[in-house]
Design a protein around this motif. Structure first.
Motif, PDB file in Angstrom:
ATOM      1  N   UNK A   1      44.859  33.174  41.726  1.00  0.00           N
ATOM      2  CA  UNK A   1      43.518  33.346  42.281  1.00  0.00           C
ATOM      3  C   UNK A   1      43.023  34.770  42.072  1.00  0.00           C
ATOM      4  N   UNK A   2      43.873  35.741  42.348  1.00  0.00           N
ATOM      5  CA  UNK A   2      43.467  37.149  42.223  1.00  0.00           C
ATOM      6  C   UNK A   2      43.085  37.499  40.787  1.00  0.00           C
ATOM      7  N   UNK A   3      43.890  37.057  39.844  1.00  0.00           N
ATOM      8  CA  UNK A   3      43.607  37.356  38.441  1.00  0.00           C
ATOM      9  C   UNK A   3      42.338  36.638  37.986  1.00  0.00           C
ATOM     10  N   UNK A   4      42.191  35.401  38.393  1.00  0.00           N
ATOM     11  CA  UNK A   4      41.015  34.620  37.989  1.00  0.00           C
ATOM     12  C   UNK A   4      39.730  35.249  38.524  1.00  0.00           C
ATOM     13  N   UNK A   5      39.747  35.679  39.781  1.00  0.00           N
ATOM     14  CA  UNK A   5      38.554  36.251  40.396  1.00  0.00           C
ATOM     15  C   UNK A   5      38.385  37.736  40.084  1.00  0.00           C
ATOM     16  N   UNK A   6      39.450  38.365  39.547  1.00  0.00           N
ATOM     17  CA  UNK A   6      39.438  39.801  39.261  1.00  0.00           C
ATOM     18  C   UNK A   6      39.085  40.586  40.525  1.00  0.00           C
ATOM     19  N   UNK A   7      39.743  40.186  41.618  1.00  0.00           N
ATOM     20  CA  UNK A   7      39.492  40.815  42.908  1.00  0.00           C
ATOM     21  C   UNK A   7      40.794  40.983  43.670  1.00  0.00           C
ATOM     22  N   UNK A   8      40.851  42.030  44.487  1.00  0.00           N
ATOM     23  CA  UNK A   8      41.960  42.191  45.412  1.00  0.00           C
ATOM     24  C   UNK A   8      41.695  41.297  46.622  1.00  0.00           C
ATOM     25  N   UNK A   9      42.647  40.452  46.931  1.00  0.00           N
ATOM     26  CA  UNK A   9      42.520  39.536  48.059  1.00  0.00           C
ATOM     27  C   UNK A   9      43.766  39.631  48.926  1.00  0.00           C
ATOM     28  N   UNK A  10      43.585  39.476  50.223  1.00  0.00           N
ATOM     29  CA  UNK A  10      44.753  39.345  51.093  1.00  0.00           C
ATOM     30  C   UNK A  10      45.403  37.991  50.830  1.00  0.00           C
ATOM     31  N   UNK A  11      46.632  37.834  51.285  1.00  0.00           N
ATOM     32  CA  UNK A  11      47.293  36.541  51.118  1.00  0.00           C
ATOM     33  C   UNK A  11      46.493  35.412  51.769  1.00  0.00           C
ATOM     34  N   UNK A  12      46.013  35.567  53.006  1.00  0.00           N
ATOM     35  CA  UNK A  12      45.219  34.486  53.604  1.00  0.00           C
ATOM     36  C   UNK A  12      43.943  34.172  52.818  1.00  0.00           C
ATOM     37  N   UNK A  13      43.285  35.204  52.274  1.00  0.00           N
ATOM     38  CA  UNK A  13      42.072  34.967  51.482  1.00  0.00           C
ATOM     39  C   UNK A  13      42.389  34.173  50.217  1.00  0.00           C
ATOM     40  N   UNK A  14      43.469  34.546  49.540  1.00  0.00           N
ATOM     41  CA  UNK A  14      43.865  33.821  48.331  1.00  0.00           C
ATOM     42  C   UNK A  14      44.264  32.382  48.674  1.00  0.00           C
ATOM     43  N   UNK A  15      44.982  32.213  49.783  1.00  0.00           N
ATOM     44  CA  UNK A  15      45.384  30.871  50.210  1.00  0.00           C
ATOM     45  C   UNK A  15      44.167  30.010  50.533  1.00  0.00           C
ATOM     46  N   UNK A  16      43.173  30.592  51.194  1.00  0.00           N
ATOM     47  CA  UNK A  16      41.977  29.834  51.559  1.00  0.00           C
ATOM     48  C   UNK A  16      41.195  29.410  50.318  1.00  0.00           C
ATOM     49  N   UNK A  17      41.089  30.314  49.345  1.00  0.00           N
ATOM     50  CA  UNK A  17      40.379  29.976  48.108  1.00  0.00           C
ATOM     51  C   UNK A  17      41.087  28.836  47.390  1.00  0.00           C
ATOM     52  N   UNK A  18      42.414  28.932  47.310  1.00  0.00           N
ATOM     53  CA  UNK A  18      43.176  27.884  46.618  1.00  0.00           C
ATOM     54  C   UNK A  18      43.085  26.564  47.375  1.00  0.00           C
ATOM     55  N   UNK A  19      43.077  26.610  48.689  1.00  0.00           N
ATOM     56  CA  UNK A  19      42.957  25.388  49.490  1.00  0.00           C
ATOM     57  C   UNK A  19      41.614  24.698  49.228  1.00  0.00           C
ATOM     58  N   UNK A  20      40.545  25.483  49.080  1.00  0.00           N
ATOM     59  CA  UNK A  20      39.241  24.891  48.776  1.00  0.00           C
ATOM     60  C   UNK A  20      39.250  24.255  47.390  1.00  0.00           C
ATOM     61  N   UNK A  21      39.908  24.908  46.445  1.00  0.00           N
ATOM     62  CA  UNK A  21      40.063  24.315  45.116  1.00  0.00           C
ATOM     63  C   UNK A  21      40.836  22.992  45.192  1.00  0.00           C
ATOM     64  N   UNK A  22      41.913  22.980  45.979  1.00  0.00           N
ATOM     65  CA  UNK A  22      42.733  21.772  46.087  1.00  0.00           C
ATOM     66  C   UNK A  22      41.932  20.580  46.601  1.00  0.00           C
ATOM     67  N   UNK A  23      40.983  20.820  47.482  1.00  0.00           N
ATOM     68  CA  UNK A  23      40.154  19.727  47.996  1.00  0.00           C
ATOM     69  C   UNK A  23      39.420  19.028  46.860  1.00  0.00           C
ATOM     70  N   UNK A  24      38.854  19.814  45.956  1.00  0.00           N
ATOM     71  CA  UNK A  24      38.144  19.237  44.803  1.00  0.00           C
ATOM     72  C   UNK A  24      39.120  18.608  43.810  1.00  0.00           C
ATOM     73  N   UNK A  25      40.217  19.296  43.582  1.00  0.00           N
ATOM     74  CA  UNK A  25      41.235  18.808  42.642  1.00  0.00           C
ATOM     75  C   UNK A  25      41.807  17.464  43.087  1.00  0.00           C
ATOM     76  N   UNK A  26      42.167  17.358  44.362  1.00  0.00           N
ATOM     77  CA  UNK A  26      42.795  16.136  44.851  1.00  0.00           C
ATOM     78  C   UNK A  26      41.832  14.950  44.855  1.00  0.00           C
ATOM     79  N   UNK A  27      40.556  15.212  44.949  1.00  0.00           N
ATOM     80  CA  UNK A  27      39.581  14.111  44.918  1.00  0.00           C
ATOM     81  C   UNK A  27      39.533  13.448  43.550  1.00  0.00           C
ATOM     82  N   UNK A  28      40.088  14.108  42.525  1.00  0.00           N
ATOM     83  CA  UNK A  28      40.059  13.568  41.164  1.00  0.00           C
ATOM     84  C   UNK A  28      41.409  13.017  40.724  1.00  0.00           C
ATOM     85  N   UNK A  29      42.367  12.898  41.638  1.00  0.00           N
ATOM     86  CA  UNK A  29      43.702  12.426  41.274  1.00  0.00           C
ATOM     87  C   UNK A  29      43.687  10.970  40.813  1.00  0.00           C
TER      88      UNK A  29
END
Length: 243
Positions: A74-102
């Motif tokens: 997530x950090x590399x993709x966004x080119x931003x410094x993120x805390x662990x919780x921020x990175x986890x939250x971003x990935x969790x939002x991605x997973x919601x979209x990803x899992x809907x297409x399983x």
């Protein structure tokens, strides 16, 4: 030697990971307002996959744990410094979209049905049990497998022979009694062959360069071809189906 069990890879073998990843990332980028950063969804997805491969290589080499490689993606993709919780939250939002297409590939249930009474089945994945257990349950096939083994819990990943041998041990079978089916020609195909299993490479798209044919995997383009291979182990004299 008769093949008594089939061990399966999951992503892009049973589960259409590529499509789910593409559709999930496209929906996520739109929701996050990030699409304008890229020349379309395909460029964004190619960048995400390149980062994923690099970070997964770090994990496979023992340079980062599973959670760290995910956050760093997530950090590399966004080119931003993120805390662990921020990175986890971003990935969790991605997973919601990803899992809907399983979804499973359309040839998966027919071949599992065809082999249900003739062969035992297990899973070996270069992921985590938490991820793949949830995925297999959501797709309705978890109960098809006697064992689900993943690299995070095993402490070793494909193509290391120890990963394949761990799957054989879980089934209490010798490697020569086990077939492995996976989509990557080296990680799955060559790795399983070198570990002594009957190796079957499912090459749905022809996207990978061919591996060496000598002693290597059987190449198929559909799982509908698998029962024939399991019925006649061509490693012992008959012509190989590798092409």
């Amino acid at each position: 030697m008769v093949i008594k069990a089939v061990v399966w890879d999951v992503d892009d073998t049973l589960f259409d990971y590529t499509t789910a990843d593409r559709e999930g990332m496209r929906s996520h980028l739109v929701a996050e307002g990030l699409m304008a950063r890229f020349d379309g969804a395909e460029q964004a997805l190619a960048h995400w996959r390149e980062i994923t491969e690099r970070q997964w290589a770090r994990f496979s080499a023992g340079e980062a744990d599973f959670e760290t490689q995910r956050r760093d993606r997530v950090r590399v993709f966004l080119e931003r410094e993120l805390t662990d919780p921020e990175a986890d939250d971003w990935f969790a939002r991605y997973l919601t979209h990803y899992e809907s297409a399983w979804s499973l590939f359309p040839d998966v249930l027919p071949v599992l049905d065809a082999l249900a009474h003739s062969h035992r089945h297990a899973v070996l994945s270069n992921s985590s049990l938490t991820v793949q257990d949830r995925k297999l349950r959501s797709l309705g096939v978890h109960d098809r497998f006697e064992a689900v083994l993943c690299a995070v819990e095993l402490g070793v990943s494909k193509p290391d022979a120890a990963a394949f041998l761990a799957a054989c041990d879980a089934l209490e079978l010798a490697p020569r009694q086990v077939a492995y089916v996976g989509d990557h020609p080296e990680i799955d195909g060559r790795g399983a062959a070198d570990a002594g299993l009957l190796s079957v490479w499912i090459d749905r798209t022809g996207a990978h360069a061919p591996v060496r044919a000598d002693g290597g995997p059987h190449r198929i383009v559909s799982l509908a071809e698998l029962p024939v291979i399991l019925g006649s182990d061509t490693r012992f004299g008959a012509p190989s189906t590798f092409r």
